[in-house]
Scaffold this active site. Structure first.
Site, PDB file in Angstrom:
ATOM      1  N   HIS A   1      17.843   4.032  -2.079  1.00  0.00           N
ATOM      2  CA  HIS A   1      16.646   4.558  -2.734  1.00  0.00           C
ATOM      3  C   HIS A   1      15.389   3.880  -2.212  1.00  0.00           C
ATOM      4  O   HIS A   1      15.445   2.831  -1.596  1.00  0.00           O
ATOM      5  CB  HIS A   1      16.719   4.438  -4.267  1.00  0.00           C
ATOM      6  CG  HIS A   1      16.485   3.067  -4.814  1.00  0.00           C
ATOM      7  ND1 HIS A   1      17.507   2.277  -5.292  1.00  0.00           N
ATOM      8  CD2 HIS A   1      15.360   2.344  -4.996  1.00  0.00           C
ATOM      9  CE1 HIS A   1      17.018   1.132  -5.723  1.00  0.00           C
ATOM     10  NE2 HIS A   1      15.716   1.138  -5.555  1.00  0.00           N
TER      11      HIS A   1
ATOM     12  N   ARG B   1       5.626   3.188  -7.767  1.00  0.00           N
ATOM     13  CA  ARG B   1       5.111   3.074  -9.138  1.00  0.00           C
ATOM     14  C   ARG B   1       4.223   4.272  -9.410  1.00  0.00           C
ATOM     15  O   ARG B   1       3.382   4.622  -8.579  1.00  0.00           O
ATOM     16  CB  ARG B   1       4.323   1.786  -9.301  1.00  0.00           C
ATOM     17  CG  ARG B   1       5.176   0.557  -9.110  1.00  0.00           C
ATOM     18  CD  ARG B   1       4.406  -0.732  -9.395  1.00  0.00           C
ATOM     19  NE  ARG B   1       5.194  -1.872  -9.006  1.00  0.00           N
ATOM     20  CZ  ARG B   1       6.206  -2.387  -9.709  1.00  0.00           C
ATOM     21  NH1 ARG B   1       6.533  -1.832 -10.864  1.00  0.00           N
ATOM     22  NH2 ARG B   1       6.876  -3.417  -9.282  1.00  0.00           N
TER      23      ARG B   1
ATOM     24  N   HIS C   1       5.024   5.877   4.361  1.00  0.00           N
ATOM     25  CA  HIS C   1       5.273   7.171   3.743  1.00  0.00           C
ATOM     26  C   HIS C   1       6.760   7.417   3.601  1.00  0.00           C
ATOM     27  O   HIS C   1       7.569   6.788   4.270  1.00  0.00           O
ATOM     28  CB  HIS C   1       4.634   8.303   4.566  1.00  0.00           C
ATOM     29  CG  HIS C   1       5.171   8.406   5.945  1.00  0.00           C
ATOM     30  ND1 HIS C   1       4.617   7.722   7.001  1.00  0.00           N
ATOM     31  CD2 HIS C   1       6.218   9.093   6.459  1.00  0.00           C
ATOM     32  CE1 HIS C   1       5.295   7.989   8.098  1.00  0.00           C
ATOM     33  NE2 HIS C   1       6.275   8.818   7.803  1.00  0.00           N
TER      34      HIS C   1
ATOM     35  N   GLU D   1      13.103   6.384  -6.601  1.00  0.00           N
ATOM     36  CA  GLU D   1      12.990   5.707  -7.890  1.00  0.00           C
ATOM     37  C   GLU D   1      11.522   5.670  -8.294  1.00  0.00           C
ATOM     38  O   GLU D   1      10.686   5.129  -7.574  1.00  0.00           O
ATOM     39  CB  GLU D   1      13.527   4.281  -7.797  1.00  0.00           C
ATOM     40  CG  GLU D   1      13.345   3.479  -9.068  1.00  0.00           C
ATOM     41  CD  GLU D   1      13.678   2.009  -8.883  1.00  0.00           C
ATOM     42  OE1 GLU D   1      13.017   1.178  -9.526  1.00  0.00           O
ATOM     43  OE2 GLU D   1      14.586   1.683  -8.081  1.00  0.00           O
TER      44      GLU D   1
ATOM     45  N   GLU E   1       5.846  12.860   4.371  1.00  0.00           N
ATOM     46  CA  GLU E   1       5.853  13.593   5.623  1.00  0.00           C
ATOM     47  C   GLU E   1       6.922  14.687   5.544  1.00  0.00           C
ATOM     48  O   GLU E   1       8.077  14.410   5.210  1.00  0.00           O
ATOM     49  CB  GLU E   1       6.158  12.656   6.789  1.00  0.00           C
ATOM     50  CG  GLU E   1       6.090  13.325   8.140  1.00  0.00           C
ATOM     51  CD  GLU E   1       6.339  12.354   9.280  1.00  0.00           C
ATOM     52  OE1 GLU E   1       6.072  12.743  10.436  1.00  0.00           O
ATOM     53  OE2 GLU E   1       6.806  11.222   9.041  1.00  0.00           O
TER      54      GLU E   1
END
Length: 131
Positions: free
Chosen positions: A6, A10, A72, A53, A122
């Protein structure tokens, strides 16, 4: 050998972010773990075990400063032009499609989407090293 599972970002508003990632990329809720003061929200696409996440701090009221070091996330699609048209029609922020050349050959065709918190994603045409 380590296997990526993952990537975490935030976010300010859980529902807004979940709605965006569902609408833009088809990510579905895999799990939500609530704690006192924060929640960890795991999203994934049915075709992949990799998860995004979302960390939601309940007492946060201001957008996060993304700074100048963030890179990214990237996703691959079968038809970047069709996907770009879908984003445009849906009113989702997207840069123009770029034909990225190296030594006269197309290395990749892509555009960048921007989520509600300012993170860049992207969107790459499937093929080449992204087959």
């Amino acid at each position: 050998m380590a296997k990526p599972v993952h990537s975490m970002i935030r976010v300010l508003d859980e529902e807004r972010s979940r709605a965006y990632y569902a609408r833009a990329f088809g990510l579905e809720l895999a799990e939500r773990i609530g704690f006192d003061g924060f929640a960890l929200v795991y999203l994934r696409h049915p075709s992949s075990p990799f998860e995004l996440e979302l960390t939601v701090n309940f007492d946060r009221t201001e957008p996060y400063d993304l700074g100048n070091g963030y890179g990214h996330l990237a996703v691959v699609v079968d038809d970047v032009d069709a996907e770009h048209a879908r984003f445009t029609e849906a009113g989702l922020p997207a840069t123009p499609v770029k034909d990225f050349q190296h030594q006269g050959k197309t290395l990749a065709r892509f555009f960048f989407a921007t989520d509600p918190d300012g993170y860049k994603i992207e969107v790459i045409q499937k093929g080449g090293r992204f087959a």
